[in-house]
Scaffold this active site. Structure first.
Site, PDB file in Angstrom:
ATOM      1  N   LYS A  95       0.840  -1.198   0.000  1.00 47.62           N
ATOM      2  CA  LYS A  95       0.000   0.000   0.000  1.00 47.62           C
ATOM      3  C   LYS A  95       0.873   1.243   0.000  1.00 47.62           C
ATOM      4  CE  LYS A  95      -2.264   1.693   3.680  1.00 47.62           C
ATOM      5  NZ  LYS A  95      -3.305   1.916   4.700  1.00 47.62           N
ATOM      6  N   ALA A 121      -2.578   8.023  17.230  1.00 51.80           N
ATOM      7  CA  ALA A 121      -1.130   8.165  17.061  1.00 51.80           C
ATOM      8  C   ALA A 121      -0.631   7.238  15.959  1.00 51.80           C
ATOM      9  CB  ALA A 121      -0.411   7.867  18.370  1.00 51.80           C
TER      10      ALA A 121
END
Length: 329
Positions: A68, A226
Site C-alpha cells: 500500500k 497516534a
C-alpha cells in the site's frame, strides 16, 4: 490482466462484518507466524508524508502479497480540495509476481483501522461493557463505532471533541443508525471518560489529551490516533499504568501511542504485554481481570490492508460484471 478497482466498487462489497472478520484473521495469521510484515517506510515532505507498506500472508484461502502507498497531508482539503489521506493498494500473486489488481485503498484504510479497534475490543474489553467514550468525531470515529458495535452491546456513547458542531452532528447521525443507543455530546473530556467501559481515541493531537485520573479501573482503551513519530493522545502516566497490547513492535515504538514514552525513556520493550496477534492466536491471554486497564496501541499494519483488499478482489471476481482491467505488458 490487471483489474482496476475503484472506491465505489470497494464500497459495494466491503461490509463491516466482512472487514472485522478479515482483520481478525490477518492478526491471527501474523501471531501464528504465517504473515510477513516489513516495517512501513516514510518519505517526509514539507507538507506531509508518503508511506510504503508491504505484506505477505500465507494461510489456507489467503495466499497473497501486496503493498500500500498512502499519504498524509493535513492541509489537503483546504489547499487542494483533496482528502488528507489517500491510498492505493497493489495486489501481487506470490506464485509468479503478477500484479492481479490495483485498488483504491482510502476506504479500505478507514475500514481496516476501524476493524482493528473492533477486534481489540473483543479480546481486551469486559464482555459486559455498555458505555463508550469516543474522543474525536471524524470518519475514523464512525468506523470505530460500527465495528465495536459488532463486538459489544453498547447502550451509551459519549462523544467528545473540540468542535461542538461536530459532536452534535455525529450524535444526531449515529442515533439514526443505532436508535437503541444513547449518544451524548460531551464537551468535558473528563466527564466523557469517567465511568466509561471503553475509551476510543481517534485524534491527531501531539499533546496528551486523556489524563490518568479520568480512567476508571477495568476500562479498555483503543489508542487509534497516534500514527507518526511525536503523536500522543494519552498521558504517559496513564499508558504506563495499562496492560499494553500493540499491533507490532517496530511500528508502535516508532509511531504508535507508545512512541513518545519510548523515545523519552519512560517505557521499554519489556513493558509491553503482547502483540494483538499473539492473543488472537492463543499464545497469550487477553483480559485476565475486571479491574485491569487495557490499552490497544494501533498503528495500522499492511497485513490489514492486503488481506482486506484481497477479500474485496475475491468478492468482485464472483460478480457477473467484473471491474475494468488493463494489460500492462
Amino acid at each position: 490482466m490487471t483489474y482496476l478497482i475503484t472506491a465505489k466498487e470497494v464500497q459495494s462489497v466491503l461490509t463491516y462484518p466482512l472487514s472485522l472478520k478479515t482483520v481478525e484473521a490477518a492478526f491471527k495469521a501474523y501471531g501464528q507466524g504465517k504473515a510477513c510484515l516489513p516495517p512501513k517506510s516514510y518519505l517526509i515532505f514539507k507538507d506531509g508524508d508518503l508511506r510504503s507498506m508491504p505484506a505477505y500472508i500465507n494461510t489456507p484461502g489467503m495466499n497473497i502479497a501486496g503493498i500500500k502507498s498512502v499519504n498524509v497531508h493535513p492541509d489537503n482539503h483546504k489547499k487542494f480540495g483533496l482528502p488528507t489521506v489517500m491510498a492505493t493498494i497493489l495486489l501481487t500473486d506470490p506464485k509468479n509476481g503478477f500484479n492481479i489488481a490495483v485498488l483504491d485503498g482510502t476506504h479500505i484504510t478507514n475500514m481496516r483501522t476501524g476493524a482493528a479497534g473492533g477486534v481489540a475490543t473483543k479480546y481486551l474489553s469486559r464482555s459486559n461493557s455498555k458505555v463508550m467514550a469516543l474522543v474525536g468525531a471524524g470518519a475514523q470515529a464512525c468506523t470505530q463505532l460500527h465495528h465495536i458495535m459488532l463486538t459489544r452491546n453498547l447502550k451509551e456513547v459519549r462523544v467528545h471533541t473540540r468542535s461542538e458542531k461536530s459532536m452534535i452532528k455525529f450524535c444526531r447521525e449515529m442515533s439514526k443508525e443505532y436508535p437503541e443507543v444513547t449518544f451524548l455530546p460531551e464537551p468535558d473530556g473528563r466527564k466523557a471518560c469517567r465511568g466509561a467501559d471503553i475509551v476510543t481515541t481517534t485524534t491527531t493531537t501531539r499533546k496528551p489529551i486523556i489524563r490518568k485520573s479520568w480512567i476508571d479501573p477495568g476500562t479498555h482503551i483503543n489508542g487509534i490516533g497516534a500514527d507518526a513519530a511525536g503523536k500522543q493522545e494519552l498521558e504517559t502516566s496513564l499508558t504506563k499504568s495499562c496492560k499494553i497490547v500493540i499491533d507490532e513492535w517496530q511500528q508502535a515504538s516508532h509511531s504508535g501511542e507508545i512512541n513518545v514514552p519510548i523515545s523519552r525513556g519512560n517505557l521499554e520493550k519489556k513493558d509491553i504485554y503482547a502483540e494483538l496477534g499473539e492473543i488472537i492466536a492463543g499464545k497469550k491471554k487477553g483480559r485476565t481481570s475486571d479491574n485491569e486497564i487495557t490499552l490497544f496501541d494501533s498503528t495500522g499494519l499492511a497485513i490489514q490492508d492486503v488481506s482486506t483488499a484481497y477479500v474485496v478482489y475475491q468478492a468482485l471476481m464472483k460478480k457477473r460484471k467484473k471491474p475494468k482491467h488493463i494489460k500492462l505488458f
